[in-house]
Design a protein around this motif. Structure first.
Motif, short mmCIF file in Angstrom:
data_model
loop_
_atom_site.label_atom_id
_atom_site.label_comp_id
_atom_site.label_asym_id
_atom_site.label_seq_id
_atom_site.Cartn_x
_atom_site.Cartn_y
_atom_site.Cartn_z
N SER A 1 -57.91 -42.55 -25.59
CA SER A 1 -56.54 -42.25 -26.03
C SER A 1 -55.86 -41.28 -25.07
O SER A 1 -54.64 -41.36 -24.85
N ASN A 2 -56.63 -40.36 -24.45
CA ASN A 2 -56.06 -39.45 -23.46
C ASN A 2 -55.60 -40.22 -22.21
O ASN A 2 -54.54 -39.93 -21.64
N ARG A 3 -56.39 -41.20 -21.79
CA ARG A 3 -56.03 -41.99 -20.60
C ARG A 3 -54.79 -42.84 -20.88
O ARG A 3 -53.90 -42.95 -20.05
N LEU A 4 -54.76 -43.46 -22.06
CA LEU A 4 -53.60 -44.28 -22.41
C LEU A 4 -52.36 -43.41 -22.56
O LEU A 4 -51.25 -43.83 -22.16
N ALA A 5 -52.52 -42.21 -23.09
CA ALA A 5 -51.38 -41.29 -23.21
C ALA A 5 -50.79 -40.97 -21.84
O ALA A 5 -49.56 -40.91 -21.68
N ALA A 6 -51.65 -40.79 -20.86
CA ALA A 6 -51.18 -40.53 -19.49
C ALA A 6 -50.38 -41.72 -18.96
O ALA A 6 -49.34 -41.55 -18.30
N PHE A 7 -50.84 -42.94 -19.24
CA PHE A 7 -50.14 -44.14 -18.80
C PHE A 7 -48.78 -44.25 -19.49
O PHE A 7 -47.78 -44.61 -18.85
N LEU A 8 -48.73 -43.93 -20.77
CA LEU A 8 -47.46 -43.98 -21.50
C LEU A 8 -46.46 -42.97 -20.93
O LEU A 8 -45.27 -43.26 -20.83
N LYS A 9 -46.96 -41.80 -20.55
CA LYS A 9 -46.10 -40.81 -19.91
C LYS A 9 -45.54 -41.36 -18.59
O LYS A 9 -44.37 -41.17 -18.25
N GLU A 10 -46.40 -42.07 -17.87
CA GLU A 10 -46.00 -42.70 -16.61
C GLU A 10 -44.89 -43.73 -16.83
O GLU A 10 -44.00 -43.91 -15.99
N GLU B 1 -52.00 -55.14 -18.36
CA GLU B 1 -53.27 -55.40 -19.02
C GLU B 1 -53.84 -54.09 -19.56
O GLU B 1 -53.58 -53.01 -19.02
N TRP B 2 -54.64 -54.18 -20.61
CA TRP B 2 -55.25 -53.01 -21.23
C TRP B 2 -56.06 -52.19 -20.23
O TRP B 2 -56.00 -50.96 -20.22
N ARG B 3 -56.80 -52.88 -19.36
CA ARG B 3 -57.65 -52.18 -18.39
C ARG B 3 -56.81 -51.28 -17.48
O ARG B 3 -57.19 -50.15 -17.18
N GLU B 4 -55.65 -51.79 -17.07
CA GLU B 4 -54.77 -50.98 -16.22
C GLU B 4 -54.24 -49.78 -17.00
O GLU B 4 -54.13 -48.68 -16.47
N ALA B 5 -53.91 -49.99 -18.26
CA ALA B 5 -53.36 -48.90 -19.08
C ALA B 5 -54.36 -47.77 -19.29
O ALA B 5 -53.97 -46.63 -19.55
N LEU B 6 -55.66 -48.08 -19.18
CA LEU B 6 -56.70 -47.06 -19.37
C LEU B 6 -57.24 -46.53 -18.03
O LEU B 6 -58.25 -45.83 -18.01
N SER B 7 -56.58 -46.86 -16.95
CA SER B 7 -57.12 -46.53 -15.63
C SER B 7 -56.70 -45.15 -15.12
O SER B 7 -57.15 -44.72 -14.07
N ARG B 8 -55.82 -44.45 -15.84
CA ARG B 8 -55.33 -43.16 -15.37
C ARG B 8 -56.25 -42.02 -15.76
O ARG B 8 -57.09 -42.15 -16.65
N GLU B 9 -56.04 -40.88 -15.11
CA GLU B 9 -56.76 -39.66 -15.48
C GLU B 9 -56.30 -39.24 -16.88
O GLU B 9 -55.16 -39.49 -17.27
N GLU B 10 -57.17 -38.58 -17.62
CA GLU B 10 -56.82 -38.17 -18.99
C GLU B 10 -55.64 -37.19 -18.99
O GLU B 10 -55.56 -36.30 -18.15
N LEU B 11 -54.74 -37.40 -19.94
CA LEU B 11 -53.61 -36.50 -20.12
C LEU B 11 -54.10 -35.19 -20.73
O LEU B 11 -54.69 -35.20 -21.81
N LYS B 12 -53.88 -34.10 -20.04
CA LYS B 12 -54.35 -32.80 -20.54
C LYS B 12 -53.24 -32.03 -21.26
O LYS B 12 -53.47 -31.34 -22.24
#
Length: 569
Positions: free
Chosen positions: A74-83, A196-207
């Motif tokens: 969820s932290n990684r996806l949150a970072a992607f959503l911010k992007e 794709e889901w895999r791309e959405a989870l590919s970012r560093e975790e949102l801190k």
């Protein structure tokens, strides 16, 4: 026993003036008032991930996911959503069944500072368009088959970004391999704005986190069923939802510690979201996640295999389990606490389910506008059949007349509720909010009565009351009688136009398989006449193969009424 405020208007009283006569019936472990932490809703997951990171949070078709894995994803996806541009307060639409992606996406949206916009994945393009327009959500996280109904919204410029989720992404080998070839192909183009889901989870975790004011900031747009016009978005704050999780957990024997929860109620529905996702995550319980509440065979197998202890469902679901041919092949005695909501629980069904499983099956009550749970029967204390039970901790409930005056014991009026779980209001609907929220009290639209012990009984929906020849007839009362007949599997009662009486009572009945062709209208009518006043007996009886239901299995009287009205046009 009196509440001490009878005859006064709800606009004139403070909730603490009410004598909560029901408190003496709480189970011994239930406190009458709790402390609710003013924290963001996503803290439920983060705290459990810190306390027991390696414990299993979710089991999905045999694949286990830990609390740490849920939190990190969820932290990684949150970072992607911010992007993608999600700012504080932005809505992100989730159109997903009960798959791991839903849980990860839900908490990711909150961590990004956004609000979850709930959407049923079987909604049509028209329904999704209304939700997108009303919520102003520009991003959607969707189940793969939803694409055909949402692609038009992208072309129209209503949705800018779509993240596509596929079941096989959380299936273990060889299930993931087999599913890929078995499923119906959905053609999704590789173009701008589709990920794709895999791309959405590919970012560093949102801190970093947006600053959240739990009592003011909205966490979820929960759309009501839309029985009158288009669905309304109930604005549920972080505090509303955290409070209702704490209230729900307080009610459960053992407070959910070490329990195994069945996650079969759809999470896009408020009942499933709170009781079968947020609550188990808050206490570190294990969720057995199932995407299809109609797959009764798999539900029975899962209860047996994983020794499920907590099962929240709707009456039709408990009824389907009880009548499934595989029931005797499996051991369901691990169940200890079952909570039925979203629709009235027939007394005969409650008795039969408890006898068959040994579990406690209690009826509760709630609404989208209250996050949702407000009432419940005690598990081991006084349990009154036919009652929705007593108000939860810190929840106040009264019955009022049309002028807002509080009615005495036994009188029927509209149910009103006050508590920390009551919504902020309806989004972009100020007039509707003013009609529904009065001095902090939520007017439910349900007709109810309270007995001398403080137990509440839903007589019926205000709009479902049948007026025949000047008499008020409540469909639930007639349905309760019909359910006593051994041949009746499911039933629904509505009022249909009648030139002489104004309305007359019509019953729709699904017969159990072994009774089909053996029971006729005359037998049902005779059965009812022996148990009901003459004016309440169904004048019209129609046998049907199935009844229309909502996504959670709630029988939709509204749809039956609409079909009947078309016949008269």
């Amino acid at each position: 026993m009196a509440l001490g405020v009878e005859g006064r208007n709800i606009t004139e009283i403070r909730p603490e003036e009410i004598n909560r006569v029901w408190l003496k019936f709480y189970d011994e472990w239930v406190r009458d008032s709790l402390e609710y932490p003013e924290v963001p809703l996503y803290a439920l997951l983060e705290n459990t991930a810190k306390e027991k990171p390696d414990a299993t949070a979710v089991v999905f078709f045999g694949k286990e996911i830990t609390f740490r894995e849920l939190d990190e994803a969820s932290n990684r996806l949150a970072a992607f959503l911010k992007e993608l541009g999600v700012k504080k307060g932005d809505g992100v639409m989730l159109a997903l069944p009960n798959i791991p992606h839903y849980i990860i996406s839900y908490y990711a949206v909150l961590k990004a500072g956004g609000k979850v916009v709930q959407a049923n994945p079987i909604y049509t393009e028209r329904e999704l368009r209304h939700i997108a327009d009303n919520s102003e959500a520009r991003i959607a996280i969707i189940f793969e088959p939803v694409y055909k109904n949402i692609q038009g919204l992208m072309k129209e410029g209503r949705i800018d970004h779509i993240i596509v989720c596929r079941v096989e992404e959380y299936l273990s080998f060889p299930l993931n391999f087999l599913y890929r070839f078995k499923k119906e192909k959905v053609s999704i183009p590789k173009e701008k704005g589709i990920y794709e889901w895999r791309e959405a989870l590919s970012r560093e975790e949102l801190k970093e986190r947006e600053e959240i004011n739990p009592k003011e900031d909205v966490a979820v747009f929960q759309y009501t069923g839309g029985t009158t016009g288009l669905p309304k978005a109930a604005m549920l704050t972080h505090y509303n939802l955290v409070a209702n999780v704490y209230q729900t957990v307080e009610w459960i024997p053992g407070r959910g510690k070490g329990d195994v929860f069945l996650g079969v109620l759809p999470y896009f529905h408020v009942f499933g979201m709170t009781t079968s996702m947020n609550a188990p995550i808050a206490v570190g319980g294990k969720i057995i996640l199932l995407p299809d509440p109609r797959d009764i065979k798999r539900i029975i197998q899962a209860i047996d295999k994983y020794k499920v202890t907590i099962f929240c469902g709707v009456p039709t679901l408990f009824n389907a389990i009880l009548n499934h041919p595989d029931l005797k092949k499996h051991d369901l005695t691990s169940l200890k606490a079952c909570i039925s909501g979203a629709a009235p629980l027939p007394i005969e069904l409650k008795r039969a389910f408890e006898k068959e499983t040994g579990a406690k099956l209690i009826e509760g009550y709630g609404l989208s506008e209250t996050s949702p749970v407000t009432h419940g029967n005690p598990f081991y204390g006084l349990n009154k059949e036919g009652s929705i039970g007593i108000p939860f901790p810190d929840t106040y409930s009264v019955v009022i007349d049309e002028e807002g005056k509080i009615l005495p014991v036994g009188e029927v009026g509209e149910l009103a509720i006050y508590g920390p779980q009551v919504m902020k209001g309806y989004y972009k609907m100020e007039e509707e909010t003013k009609k529904t929220l009065v001095n902090g009290w939520l007017l439910t639209g349900d007709m109810a009565k309270m007995d001398e012990d403080g137990y509440f009984y839903i007589v019926d929906r205000k709009k479902d009351v049948i007026i025949a020849g000047g008499y008020n007839i409540y469909p639930r009362e007639v349905e309760e009688v019909l359910y006593e007949h051994p041949a009746v599997l499911e039933c629904a009662v509505i009022g249909v136009p009648d030139k002489y009486r104004g309305e007359t009572v019509k019953a729709f009945i699904v017969l159990k398989e072994e009774y089909k062709g053996k029971v006729d209208e005359k037998e049902i009518e005779k059965f009812c006449r022996e148990r009901l006043a003459a004016y309440k007996v169904p004048r019209l009886i129609e046998f049907v193969d199935e009844l229309p239901k909502s996504a959670v299995g709630k029988i939709l009287r509204r749809v039956l009424r609409e079909k009947e009205m078309k016949k008269t046009e």
